[in-house]
Design an enzyme around this catalytic site. Structure first.
Site, short mmCIF file in Angstrom:
data_model
loop_
_atom_site.label_atom_id
_atom_site.label_comp_id
_atom_site.label_asym_id
_atom_site.label_seq_id
_atom_site.Cartn_x
_atom_site.Cartn_y
_atom_site.Cartn_z
N LYS A 48 0.84 -1.20 0.00
CA LYS A 48 0.00 0.00 0.00
C LYS A 48 0.87 1.25 0.00
O LYS A 48 0.61 2.21 -0.72
CB LYS A 48 -0.93 -0.01 1.21
CG LYS A 48 -2.00 1.06 1.15
CD LYS A 48 -2.93 0.97 2.36
CE LYS A 48 -4.02 -0.06 2.17
NZ LYS A 48 -3.83 -1.32 2.88
N ARG B 283 -3.50 2.77 8.40
CA ARG B 283 -3.78 1.59 7.57
C ARG B 283 -2.57 0.66 7.52
O ARG B 283 -1.44 1.12 7.44
CB ARG B 283 -4.14 2.01 6.14
CG ARG B 283 -5.40 2.87 6.03
CD ARG B 283 -5.56 3.41 4.62
NE ARG B 283 -6.80 4.17 4.46
CZ ARG B 283 -7.95 3.66 4.04
NH1 ARG B 283 -8.02 2.38 3.71
NH2 ARG B 283 -9.03 4.41 3.95
N GLY C 145 -7.85 -7.78 3.74
CA GLY C 145 -8.78 -7.99 4.85
C GLY C 145 -8.18 -8.66 6.06
O GLY C 145 -8.87 -8.84 7.07
N MET D 176 -5.50 -7.64 7.97
CA MET D 176 -4.98 -6.77 9.02
C MET D 176 -5.88 -5.55 9.18
O MET D 176 -6.88 -5.43 8.49
CB MET D 176 -3.53 -6.39 8.70
CG MET D 176 -2.60 -7.58 8.80
SD MET D 176 -0.90 -7.18 8.36
CE MET D 176 -1.05 -6.80 6.63
N ARG E 259 -3.48 -1.88 -6.27
CA ARG E 259 -2.69 -3.10 -6.12
C ARG E 259 -3.05 -4.07 -7.23
O ARG E 259 -4.09 -3.93 -7.88
CB ARG E 259 -2.94 -3.76 -4.76
CG ARG E 259 -4.38 -4.20 -4.53
CD ARG E 259 -4.56 -4.69 -3.11
NE ARG E 259 -5.96 -4.98 -2.81
CZ ARG E 259 -6.44 -5.17 -1.59
NH1 ARG E 259 -5.63 -5.09 -0.55
NH2 ARG E 259 -7.71 -5.43 -1.39
N HIS F 256 -1.99 -41.93 1.17
CA HIS F 256 -2.46 -42.73 0.03
C HIS F 256 -3.65 -42.05 -0.63
O HIS F 256 -3.70 -41.90 -1.86
CB HIS F 256 -2.86 -44.14 0.52
CG HIS F 256 -3.42 -45.00 -0.56
ND1 HIS F 256 -4.77 -45.09 -0.81
CD2 HIS F 256 -2.81 -45.79 -1.46
CE1 HIS F 256 -4.97 -45.92 -1.83
NE2 HIS F 256 -3.80 -46.36 -2.24
N SER G 172 15.90 -41.47 -10.46
CA SER G 172 14.66 -40.71 -10.28
C SER G 172 14.46 -40.49 -8.79
O SER G 172 14.37 -41.46 -8.03
CB SER G 172 13.47 -41.47 -10.88
OG SER G 172 12.28 -40.74 -10.67
N CYS H 18 10.18 -37.84 -9.26
CA CYS H 18 8.84 -38.37 -9.46
C CYS H 18 7.98 -38.29 -8.20
O CYS H 18 6.86 -38.79 -8.17
CB CYS H 18 8.88 -39.81 -9.97
SG CYS H 18 9.71 -40.96 -8.84
N TYR I 186 14.21 -33.79 -15.94
CA TYR I 186 12.75 -33.72 -15.99
C TYR I 186 12.17 -33.75 -14.59
O TYR I 186 12.83 -34.15 -13.62
CB TYR I 186 12.17 -34.88 -16.83
CG TYR I 186 12.34 -36.25 -16.21
CD1 TYR I 186 11.43 -36.75 -15.28
CD2 TYR I 186 13.43 -37.05 -16.56
CE1 TYR I 186 11.59 -38.01 -14.72
CE2 TYR I 186 13.59 -38.31 -16.00
CZ TYR I 186 12.68 -38.78 -15.07
OH TYR I 186 12.84 -40.02 -14.50
#
Length: 853
Positions: A24, A94, A103, A105, A323, A439, A733, A801, A821
């Site tokens: 702000k 503020r 909302g 604080m 914002r 699981h 992996s 993985c 990957y």
């Protein structure tokens, strides 16, 4: 601090930017410097807040003197004096953190009013209603926020027809609750208001919001002291909120709300029903035109959709905040694509600003945001999406009812592999026990089904087919709704909105693919999962769990027969029956992933998981075998490669099925599958040496097919001895679910919902290590494994993985580590594609634009 300053005027440059001034504060400073109409004021920095918190609630030395100095400048700018009984300077106090927390604080308006000043305002303006209304608001907000007085006490005493009497009532309430009269000294009000805003950083709601949004707890909030402008001065005044684009759709147009003769909290609190922003044009046309022009300027300056708070006082427009707007995933994508088309931002900036986690909204059904409902309980938001259905308490019933087209929710204490058929049939899963990688959670995410896990308010009596949710009794067939994105459980059926996959979604992901280096694979165990993964852009399968293939109704009896076998010959006979089923499964997966690599993990779980419980066993022989297989800690017992070494015939059957399937698909399609055979839970080079030998010997007897042999790295020893293990591996992996458990000594099912929840709430840990990779612990082990493995084999293929493979921060870490990957559940593949691109863009210095407070 370099210059020991804690306070900056809005028109002063500050080197610390957002981190120092908060969202702000930096927004007000930048708007001031852009010439946008902003009330005058100053910002107390986040440094001051952190010093306040570190000292246990003492304002840092020198802060009060600095505030006095800047207050004097504000008086000079406005021509009014703070505490003047005739024409007082009034201010709002503020909050404004570096990361937007809407909302969460506190704010206090009209600071500086007292009995004399209220009378002075009446004399000067001739507007008694305005003066009295402003004063009663101060007493109420100050009482609630500074002193913690219950809001209902003030609300019950409000008489809008007699505000003078209301003020007297409010003052009596204040004195009854605090033992002291309402403070008449303006400086005292300001000092306590600043402390209250600092304190609001650590309210339970703010802490919960930060935990959910992964915001660090040590940032602190800035405090903005702003000259009051009044929207409650009459017909030529008002207040409102406006967005530069529709936050639900991302489309351009007029979007916002306006309240005439009101202050900002009236809009937020819903005290009065606001009108569409277009009504402001009829009532205050000049201020409306100024607003539209200012919105255009701000969006062009910040190059992002803005959320703007404004006030009109006597026909003049003032902006109180701008914002980056909170928006749906669909809106974020549309706005990004259109801003690229408008040449406001580049493709790189568009990709950088999309929140990967938010894309979940587009891949699963969700609750209708316009529906009204009561949440009866909450658990862990284990798998996103929403579903309604009748409660069932066992997998068989779920399957039976699912076959008949009846939507069901499987409700269990926790799920096991035995429940897989019921989970497949159910619309959603609710468990009383288990965590984010239990699981139920892992399987549900892989299926794209909503799951709420670890719901402590749930008790289940599966035999009686009843459950209790926060004391509310439920039986089989009673309808509930789950929101797996929030962890909410609702009684009854709620209308769902289908997934919103659209052209904008595809466009942004295509851009992301152009930028990323990491490949993205999927964890998939069936041809259907593989096809879905490919639809979402997966570049192969990084984990195919073969144990899930054993749980089908026509196979489980044969698996149990194999486990109950008295000798190797009997085991082999049972395995021969399973082999064609396994081969058929692999053929379907290879065809679905034609031309892409498929990593198949050989049998991993302990054998007891395929047998019924002792209570459910039908004969003494079965009960005896169950007892023989029992272990005190089965997840660190006879499982993974240990099974393969003790019972090599199991892995031999699986290798045969893999190779035969690959040959069959090659002969049928003309394209050879890219096969990677993975041995789980290896900790010693000798384990993998023997299993590699078994694999090659078995495969060579079936025919000529190219394949790789590797291992899942999920033990700390495997990481530190990776150079030795790499001698026998074509690929590693990282199975980070188990690597996290074994490195931290945490059981994921026992930790989440128990001590881990306490750790997160108390700040012992900032993040759940089963959701976001523990980079300094588990991550260091991975780094060791990468360095030592590639020192032996520079071209060693490396991937991940575990469930972390679809989490943005973890994906960025894997990128930095040099992995080839990441692999995740099919429904998280788009998230991983985006996160992998953002990792590259961050290295290149492309950052998401963000304005907040």
């Amino acid at each position: 601090m370099a210059d020991d300053r804690y306070v900056y005027d809005f028109d002063e440059p500050a080197d610390g930017g957002r981190d120092l001034l908060g969202g702000k504060g930096i927004g007000l400073a930048e708007m001031t410097q852009l010439g946008v109409p902003v009330p005058a004021g100053f910002t107390i920095t986040t440094d001051a807040c952190r010093a306040y918190m570190a000292s246990g609630g003492e304002l840092p030395e020198g802060l009060e003197a600095e505030v006095d100095e800047h207050l004097a400048r504000l008086e000079e700018t406005t021509g009014k004096r703070f505490g003047d009984p005739d024409d007082p300077l009034l201010v709002s106090v503020r909050s404004g953190a570096a990361v937007t927390m809407p909302g969460m604080m506190d704010t206090i308006l009209n600071v500086g009013l007292n009995d004399e000043a209220a009378d002075g305002v009446i004399t000067r303006t001739g507007n008694e209603h305005f003066a009295r209304d402003s004063y009663r608001r101060l007493i109420q907000m100050y009482g609630e926020i500074v002193e913690g007085i219950d809001a209902h006490r003030f609300e019950d005493a409000l008489d809008e027809d007699d505000l003078a009497a209301t003020i007297e009532a409010y003052k009596r309430i204040y004195e009854e609750e605090t033992g002291s009269p309402f403070p008449q000294d303006a400086k005292e009000q300001l000092g306590h208001a600043v402390r209250a805003v600092f304190d609001s950083w650590n309210t339970p709601r703010a802490q919960a919001y930060r935990r959910y949004n992964k915001i660090p707890h040590d940032l602190g909030t800035a405090v903005n002291v702003v000259q009051m402008v009044f929207g409650n001065k009459g017909d030529e005044s008002g207040t409102g909120v406006a967005f530069t684009r529709d936050p639900s759709t991302g489309e351009q147009g007029l979007y916002g709300e306006f309240l005439a003769d009101a202050q900002g909290e009236d809009v937020v609190a819903g005290i009065r029903t606001p009108q569409p922003l277009a009504k402001m044009k009829e009532r205050l046309p000049e201020a409306f035109d100024d607003l539209i022009e200012t919105m255009r300027r701000l969006e062009e300056h910040y190059k992002d959709m803005q959320d703007i708070e404004f006030t009109v006082e006597d026909g003049r427009l003032y902006l109180l905040q701008t914002r980056s707007a909170k928006r749906t995933a669909a809106a974020a994508l549309k706005a990004a694509v259109e801003m690229v088309d408008e040449s406001l931002i580049t493709r790189e900036e568009a990709v950088a600003r999309i929140d990967p986690g938010q894309l979940d909204q587009l891949l699963h059904p969700r609750l209708d945001p316009d529906a009204s409902y009561d949440v009866v309980a909450r658990g862990l938001n284990a798998s996103p999406g929403a579903a309604s259905g009748g409660i069932v308490f066992d997998a068989d019933t779920a399957e039976d009812r699912g076959r008949n087209g009846e939507p069901v929710i499987l409700v269990r204490w926790e799920t096991t592999p035995d429940d897989i058929h019921g989970m497949i049939a159910a619309q959603g899963i609710l468990t009383a026990h288990g965590g984010m990688t239990s699981h139920a959670a892992v399987v549900a995410r892989g299926m794209g089904k909503p799951c709420v896990a670890g719901c402590e308010a749930l008790s289940v009596d599966a035999k009686a087919k009843t459950a209790s949710l926060n004391g509310l009794k439920l039986g089989e067939g009673d309808v509930i709704t789950l929101d797996g994105g929030t962890g909410e459980v609702i009684i009854g059926e709620i209308r769902l909105i289908p997934p919103e996959i659209n052209e904008d979604f595809e466009t942004v992901l295509a851009w992301a693919d152009d930028f990323r280096r990491l490949k993205v694979r999927a964890n998939a165990d069936t041809p259907e999962d593989a096809a879905k993964a490919r639809e979402f852009g997966a570049q192969g399968i990084g984990l195919c769990r073969t144990e899930h293939m054993f749980m089908a109704e026509d196979r489980l009896p044969v698996v149990r027969e194999m486990i109950m076998a008295a000798n190797e010959d009997e085991r082999r006979a049972s395995l021969d029956k399973l082999l064609p089923h396994q081969q058929s499964d692999f053929e379907g997966i290879f065809e679905a992933m034609a031309g892409l690599p498929v990593t198949i993990r050989l049998l991993d779980p302990p054998l007891h998981e395929f047998l019924p419980s002792l209570e459910e066993a039908k004969d003494d022989r079965m009960r005896s075998r169950i007892r023989a297989l029992q272990e005190a800690n089965p997840m660190l017992g006879t499982r993974g490669c240990r099974l393969g070494l003790q019972y090599p015939e199991i892995y031999e059957m699986q290798v045969r099925a893999i190779i035969r399937a690959a040959i069959a698909v090659r002969d049928r399609t003309g394209e050879a599958p890219l096969v990677e055979i993975m041995h789980p839970l290896v900790g010693f080079e000798e384990e993998l040496r023997r299993l590699r030998e078994l694999t090659i010997h078995t495969a060579s007897a079936e025919g000529e097919v190219e394949y790789l042999v590797g291992t899942m790295i999920e033990l700390p020893r495997a990481c530190v001895r990776a150079d030795e293990i790499a001698e026998e591996a074509d690929f590693f992996s990282f199975g980070t679910n188990d690597l996290t458990q074994t490195a931290l000594g945490f059981s994921r099912d026992d930790a989440e919902g128990k001590f881990l929840t306490f750790y997160l709430q108390e700040g012992v840990l900032e993040r759940n290590p089963f959701e976001t990779l523990d980079q300094s612990g588990v991550g260091d082990l991975m780094r060791i494994a990468v360095e030592r493995g590639r020192r032996v084999k520079p071209e060693l293929k490396l991937g991940i993985c575990g469930e972390h493979g679809g989490e943005a921060e973890s994906v960025a870490f894997c990128h930095g580590l040099g992995l080839d990957y990441v692999s995740c559940s099919p429904y998280r593949v788009p998230l991983a594609r985006l996160a992998a691109a953002q990792a590259v863009l961050e290295e290149a210095g492309v950052e998401a634009v963000s304005v907040g407070g």
